[in-house]
Design an enzyme around this catalytic site. Sequence first.
Site, mmCIF file in Angstrom:
data_model
loop_
_atom_site.group_PDB
_atom_site.id
_atom_site.type_symbol
_atom_site.label_atom_id
_atom_site.label_comp_id
_atom_site.label_asym_id
_atom_site.label_seq_id
_atom_site.Cartn_x
_atom_site.Cartn_y
_atom_site.Cartn_z
ATOM 1 N N CYS A 395 -8.041 3.885 -12.196
ATOM 2 C CA CYS A 395 -8.198 2.723 -13.059
ATOM 3 C C CYS A 395 -9.571 2.129 -12.751
ATOM 4 O O CYS A 395 -10.457 2.816 -12.259
ATOM 5 C CB CYS A 395 -7.071 1.715 -12.862
ATOM 6 S SG CYS A 395 -7.046 0.938 -11.237
ATOM 7 N N HIS A 526 -22.799 21.306 21.693
ATOM 8 C CA HIS A 526 -23.700 21.191 22.845
ATOM 9 C C HIS A 526 -23.724 19.733 23.293
ATOM 10 O O HIS A 526 -24.293 18.867 22.627
ATOM 11 C CB HIS A 526 -25.104 21.662 22.437
ATOM 12 C CG HIS A 526 -26.048 21.842 23.573
ATOM 13 N ND1 HIS A 526 -26.625 20.793 24.248
ATOM 14 C CD2 HIS A 526 -26.526 22.974 24.161
ATOM 15 C CE1 HIS A 526 -27.417 21.259 25.191
ATOM 16 N NE2 HIS A 526 -27.380 22.588 25.158
#
Length: 615
Positions: A395, A526
């Site tokens: 809507c 890492h």
Amino acid sequence: MMLPMTVLPAAAIFLMLARLPWDALSWNQVPELLNAAGLAIFQYIPYVFAIGISLGLSNQTATAGMAALTGMFIFTIVTTTYDPNGVQPSMFAGAVIGVLSGWAHDRFKSFQLPEFLQFLGGSRFVPLFMSVVSLGFAWLMIGVGEGLRGWADSAGTLVYSAGGFGIFLYGFLHRILVAFGLHHLLNHVFWFQVGQYDTSDGAVYFGDMPRFFAGDPTAGYFMAGLYPTMMFALPAIAFAIIHEAREDLKPKTRKQFRIAALSSFLTGVTEPVEFAFLFVAPYLFIVHALLSGGIMWLAYELHIRHGFTFSAGALEYLINMPLAQRGWWLLPIGLAVGALYYVMFRWSIRRFQLATPGREDATRLDDWAGDIPYRAPLILQALGGKENVVRLEACITRLRLTLEDDRRVDTQALRHLGAAGVIRLGAGHVQVVFGTFSELIREEIHKHIQTDVRQIQFHSPVQGRMIRLEDVDDPIFAQRLVGRGVAFIPDKGELVAPLQGKIVHIHPSLHAIGLETKEGLEVLLHVGINTSQLEGKGFSCLVKMGDEVTPGQPLLKFHLPTLKQHAKSLETPMVITNSDIVKSWRFAPYKVVKKGQAAVMSVVLKEREIKGAEK
């Protein structure tokens, strides 16, 4: 219900233009033509609702819309032929035929007939079916229509007889239902059904809105009192939120909520502001609803009548002012209401330490400009993926979804992607408030659902802040020499799996872990920059080579104070080392994330590479 509403502002514009002095240009017929065009929209509003509802329920299928239009023609002709002064086409009739047409399309779109009749099978059967159904519905309404109209009139009389309290109750329920996205159902009863006005030329108008624009001197009470709330109260809340934001977040909050305040003031779109405090202070929303009802009661007692076609914003306030009665009173009322709301909300935010946007970084709204195509796939993933979506609609301010399993919705990820709120209504029904961008988001998600492309979604491997890989303080990662991806600055010492895969690499110093997915993606995590020199100090691995892991599963723990003291940086890259097989990339906004949060990044692999991986 909202799709038909989009045509109504045209009616207000036509009626406004009709009041201009066209005779000064010797265009004497222009006012009459413009007035006729504006009133025609209200006169034929049942047809608009029938077509709009059927399209909305059938995923914009033309066959359903044509079936609804045909059904309305049949209903109108049959009822007026029986008695021209009897049952009239109304929004109720339009809604019933629209719903039936949408249902019929879903039911019969694959309907098979014998081969020699199959031309009339499938979706072509829907208009035929609705022709018969509409005839039956018209005949039913001839029998019970007068009773239903009497009931509607009685309901209207009951509300009007309650006087100001009836108006107050409507205003209170209107705001309460906004939280559930159901306020349109209440509005449509009073705006398009309750009350009847017969014009001198024989036209009939139902509901507060059409009657107001048709000139009914008793219409406009169910709309007038909404103007002070939308034009003044909600913008005041927005400025209270701005002024109570943290200093470091105030510039971003100011930009976002000035736009929200302007949107509410000009167009009457209030959800972006209301959902900023609905979830953190629901009791304050109830107070807001009570005040809104009280404002409507006050407007009624002052005999103020005003109207709109879309919402109670300043644009329609000015356009429709010539039709209003004592409409100027709404301005001083609005100023007083705005001052009250501003003081009340600043005091409440400070007194109860409410986590409104700008006070908690993770809850603030985001800037959507030009970013919808990139975020829509991530939003879909946060909803559980396209296989979890049964129905997707929008809507004005929210996505409305039916999901297979609403437990798969990642609320935090959706808020991270710009949602002002997520509402679970049960049975798989979920609403996600994105403001006025909702329809554009729906279109992008729908495109993605229609394509047979699989997104590989990455979750956040840490809790902290997400940054661009190019911002990492290491040229190897920043220049994408290892691969492409994103990075994070963790604020807790735990690393979790970003996706499902197998552990294929654990560095001897434990600071890096590699995963491989079934699609062939090779992912490197890492922790920190130059952390290999620690030789495992401060790290504790929780998995071993060959382990299968799932998103959010702990991989290793690390001691943040040790890394802060000895590492070059805490920046933790997450990169795809074989990024040449990736076709496209999507990234969430670069800001604070939770550990395991969904949809921080997603990729689509090249088709040939996917096939190779499957082999």
